[in-house]
Design an enzyme around this catalytic site. Structure first.
Site, PDB file in Angstrom:
ATOM      1  N   ARG A  31      12.017   2.485 -23.848  1.00 23.79           N
ATOM      2  CA  ARG A  31      10.695   3.104 -23.907  1.00 23.79           C
ATOM      3  C   ARG A  31      10.082   3.361 -22.530  1.00 23.79           C
ATOM      4  O   ARG A  31       9.702   4.483 -22.230  1.00 23.79           O
ATOM      5  CB  ARG A  31       9.738   2.228 -24.726  1.00 23.79           C
ATOM      6  CG  ARG A  31       8.351   2.836 -24.853  1.00 23.79           C
ATOM      7  CD  ARG A  31       7.493   2.073 -25.838  1.00 23.79           C
ATOM      8  NE  ARG A  31       7.935   2.240 -27.218  1.00 23.79           N
ATOM      9  CZ  ARG A  31       7.256   1.803 -28.278  1.00 23.79           C
ATOM     10  NH1 ARG A  31       6.112   1.178 -28.105  1.00 23.79           N
ATOM     11  NH2 ARG A  31       7.706   1.988 -29.494  1.00 23.79           N
ATOM     12  N   HIS A  77      13.392  10.476 -32.696  1.00 21.44           N
ATOM     13  CA  HIS A  77      12.404   9.551 -32.129  1.00 21.44           C
ATOM     14  C   HIS A  77      11.338   9.243 -33.177  1.00 21.44           C
ATOM     15  O   HIS A  77      10.264   9.864 -33.190  1.00 21.44           O
ATOM     16  CB  HIS A  77      11.770  10.193 -30.886  1.00 21.44           C
ATOM     17  CG  HIS A  77      11.033   9.226 -30.010  1.00 21.44           C
ATOM     18  ND1 HIS A  77      11.673   8.294 -29.209  1.00 21.44           N
ATOM     19  CD2 HIS A  77       9.703   9.043 -29.780  1.00 21.44           C
ATOM     20  CE1 HIS A  77      10.778   7.597 -28.534  1.00 21.44           C
ATOM     21  NE2 HIS A  77       9.570   8.030 -28.871  1.00 21.44           N
ATOM     22  N   TYR A 122      -1.443  24.719 -31.903  1.00 16.54           N
ATOM     23  CA  TYR A 122      -1.914  25.924 -31.219  1.00 16.54           C
ATOM     24  C   TYR A 122      -1.013  26.354 -30.065  1.00 16.54           C
ATOM     25  O   TYR A 122      -1.044  27.511 -29.659  1.00 16.54           O
ATOM     26  CB  TYR A 122      -3.325  25.687 -30.655  1.00 16.54           C
ATOM     27  CG  TYR A 122      -4.360  25.387 -31.714  1.00 16.54           C
ATOM     28  CD1 TYR A 122      -4.642  26.312 -32.722  1.00 16.54           C
ATOM     29  CD2 TYR A 122      -5.059  24.192 -31.705  1.00 16.54           C
ATOM     30  CE1 TYR A 122      -5.591  26.036 -33.688  1.00 16.54           C
ATOM     31  CE2 TYR A 122      -6.013  23.903 -32.677  1.00 16.54           C
ATOM     32  CZ  TYR A 122      -6.278  24.836 -33.657  1.00 16.54           C
ATOM     33  OH  TYR A 122      -7.214  24.570 -34.614  1.00 16.54           O
TER      34      TYR A 122
END
Length: 745
Positions: A31, A77, A122
């Site tokens: 991570r 993931h 968007y």
């Protein structure tokens, strides 16, 4: 078997240690820390790979970011979409990444507010050209693949980076018990260092640091860290880098054109405006933000006057705002052995070069294997073309043509299968010519690949040529200037305050006020009922106003902070803490290095610089030890003239003149005897030191007594000269009741 037999029992200490260790290793390896090979954390690697699988190459049409994030969290993931999208946004921001991996369309945040990006529904994105350096060799057997979280797909363990991305884009992360802070660097400089290390395996760290002198942040700035500190940083893998904004002058205005990495222009303006509102930055009249599309950073500072020292002002702003910022450096990453560790610059490049060598060797071996497999098939096809009629007959009439072909022409299973899969249109005579040409080309390639694999020199040469080509294709000039500068210094409050003539007036009840100018008559000011004028001092607004109370303690306040003389002022007791029964007697304004005679009416005193009287404490500082029944006299400035003399007069009309050089210089205390007044007279109050006056070499002394005055000069004045501490000579009859001393104008 009972239920108890199926339950595993562990001490709580053992279980918690193992659980926490497993969690820590997961955070460190999967991570928070980037891998040395490709410089990516797992989430970044999965985003880049998922985008390549979606066909979002640099030249292709972008797709909605939500589509990309959906594939990433659904296939590789399984974590939160917002965190995953934020990682993707970071890789698309050209002010965050030195070489962005993602090219975005839409609102991807700004340098002032990096987290102001639009929602993923968007925005659209595709990979950048630079991402080809990580993906170009992915399908060529260069890296190992591993099953994804649910075992339905494979994902690469690493990406075959053609350049050390770990240094080019850097990385930041906080794991468990460790962290990483790797700053970005310039591609051409890092490539040059790798090439130098490739040609000179024993190259020293100093040699590499001449090629990679410092980090290169994406926003551009001035790196002011000394080269010796940068060398120590690269040697130990730990340290810091200090970056400073760049500015220029335009018709008297200061234009800030470049900000340090991750510094917001809006935040800088807020910090400067806060100082202006607090009246701690009077040198500036105005500031505004003129940043636009053509000028991403243009902060305008308008000085109050063209006489302002711009370098001193900017040095103050560098010290008190984020116009200068320090970045922690910790070259910690996961190595090729799968273990995290802090590396120096040389060790990091050497290890990456090992990875690149293995990657290129695997790529060549993968290509060689494919070439050999194709040559094997071509040999079988050419045998078939040489015996085409017999081959056709076998295929047409035999029940098991594959076995017959293998036995008749000594073919392998692969060759026989390729012959059986031939289409009829490939039986033309020109096809045989094409196959022969392909065989010759592949044979030459096979020999070339094998020769490269067998020769370390040729392999290094291939790696060198590829790195040079990539540096030429993707490299760009350095953005951060390397400028060694001294540490910035915040200006003292006195330096920031305009130097204007002022007059400080002190009343008998301890009220103080400040009037602008030296032409003010402090005795003519109006005072509160029952109050009256006591003392005054003239000086500059950027000086400290020093007050002396009846106990001999000294206090100081910045003159410009005192209340205006338009009113009655304010009591000093509201800003200073006086001892019980003490009252303010005197006030002084001057420069810290000016020397003053501090004396009591008991006849003792000493010389000290004015800075010895300045205290930051509300309760002031002990300065003059005053005997019981005595009071301090007004401080007297005694420096400047080498022939300066001091005149002392007592209440009994005794006058003494002695050289100022005989005065002792102390920091505090009772001092030495100035005028020899017997102790019993001081104790009884019959005689005290009335006044002291500094006399330049050729000055005349005027003695005031009642309404009369006596002027002493030349030999008349010399008649009263003696050594410090003498009893003094009585003044003429009629001047026994002296009320003061003045210089003759």
């Amino acid at each position: 078997m009972s239920l108890d037999d199926t339950i595993e029992r562990l001490p709580l200490k053992t279980f918690t240690e193992k659980a926490y260790l497993d969690y820590a290793m997961y955070v460190i390896l999967d991570r928070a820390l980037p891998h040395l090979a490709d410089g990516l954390k797992p989430v970044q690697r999965r985003i880049v790979y998922a985008m390549s699988e979606l066909g979002l190459a640099a030249g292709n049409k972008p797709k909605k970011s939500a589509r990309t994030i959906g594939d990433v969290i659904g296939k590789f993931h399984p974590h939160g979409d917002s965190a995953c999208y934020e990682a993707m946004v970071l890789m698309a921001q050209d002010f965050s990444y030195r070489y962005p991996l993602v090219e975005g369309q839409g609102n991807w945040g700004s340098a002032d507010d990096p987290k102001s990006f639009a929602a993923m529904r968007y925005t659209e994105a595709r990979l950048s050209r630079y991402a080809d350096l990580l993906l170009a060799e992915l399908g060529q057997g260069t890296v190992d693949f591993t099953p994804n979280f649910d075992g339905t797909l494979d994902e690469p363990q690493l990406l075959p980076a053609r350049l050390p991305n770990i240094l080019l884009n850097g990385g930041h992360g906080i794991a468990v018990g460790m962290a990483t802070d790797i700053p970005p660097h310039n591609l051409r400089e890092v490539a040059a260092a790798v090439l130098h290390l490739l040609d000179h395996p024993d190259a020293s760290l100093e040699d590499l640091c001449r090629l990679v002198p410092a980090p290169d942040f994406p926003t551009g700035c001035e790196i002011i860290t000394p080269r010796s500190e940068l060398l120590d940083m690269y040697r130990s893998g730990n340290g810091s880098v200090r970056a400073r904004a760049r500015y220029e002058l335009d018709e008297g205005d200061i234009i800030i054109t470049v900000l340090p990495y991750q510094v917001s222009g809006a935040r800088v303006l807020e910090q400067i405006a806060a100082q202006m509102q607090a009246k701690k930055l009077p040198w500036l009249e105005d500031l505004r933000d003129e940043s636009d599309h053509e000028n991403p950073t243009r902060l305008v500072l308008v000085p109050r006057s063209k006489r302002i020292d711009v370098e001193a002002l900017m040095g103050h702003l560098f010290a008190t705002t984020e116009l200068e910022k320090s970045y922690r450096v910790n070259l910690n990453c996961i190595g090729l052995d799968g273990r995290p560790g802090v590396r120096d610059l040389r060790g990091l490049l050497v290890e990456w070069l090992e990875f690149r060598t293995v990657t290129v060797r695997r790529r060549l071996q993968h290509r060689l294997t494919r070439v050999q497999d194709r040559l094997h098939i071509l040999e079988g096809l050419l045998i078939a073309f040489l015996n085409i009629d017999e081959v056709i007959a076998i295929i047409r009439y035999e029940d098991r043509p594959k076995a017959v072909l293998m036995e008749r022409f000594a073919l392998s299973d692969t060759q026989a299968e390729a012959i059986l899969e031939l289409k009829l249109r490939h039986l033309a005579r020109l096809e045989e010519t094409r196959l022969t040409g392909e065989r010759d080309e592949l044979a030459a390639e096979r020999d070339r690949l094998q020769g490269t694999l067998d020769s370390d020199r040729l392999l290094r040469g291939l790696i060198r040529d590829e790195i040079k080509a990539d540096a030429e294709k993707y490299g760009d000039p350095r953005r951060c200037l390397l400028v060694e500068r001294g540490a910035s210094r915040a200006l003292a409050e006195a330096e920031l305050t305009p130097s204007e003539p002022v007059t400080v007036a002190l009343s008998a009840h301890g009220w103080v006020r400040l009037a602008k100018g030296h032409d003010v008559d402090p005795q003519g000011l109006t005072y509160r009922s029952g109050d009256s004028y006591l003392a005054a001092a003239r000086g500059r607004s950027n000086q400290q106003a020093v007050f002396l109370d009846s106990t001999g303690r000294a206090y100081a306040l910045p003159a410009h902070t005192l209340p205006s003389a338009r009113g009655h002022g304010e009591p000093l007791s509201g800003r200073l803490t006086l001892e019980a029964g003490a009252r303010m007697l005197h006030v002084v304004l001057g420069e810290p290095d000016e020397r003053y005679l501090i004396a009591s009416d008991a006849g003792y005193g000493f010389v000290t610089p004015l800075e010895s009287l300045i205290s930051r404490q509300r309760s002031g500082k002990a300065l003059l030890s005053v005997p019981d029944g005595a009071l301090p006299l007004a401080p007297l400035r005694v420096d400047g003239d080498a022939d300066l003399r001091v005149a002392c007069v007592s209440t009994a009309g005794r006058l003494l003149v002695f050289p100022a050089g005989e005065l002792p210089e102390l920091a505090r205390g009772k001092g030495m005897k100035l005028l020899g007044i017997p102790g019993k007279l001081v104790a009884s109050g019959e005689e005290k030191l009335l006044a002291v006056l500094a006399l330049p070499g050729d000055a005349a002394l005027r003695v005031l007594s009642g309404g009369r005055h006596l002027t002493l000069r030349g030999s008349d004045l010399n008649a009263y000269s003696a050594s410090r501490g003498a009893r003094g000579k009585p003044l003429p009859r009629g001047f026994a009741r002296v009320r003061g001393l003045e210089l003759e104008v």
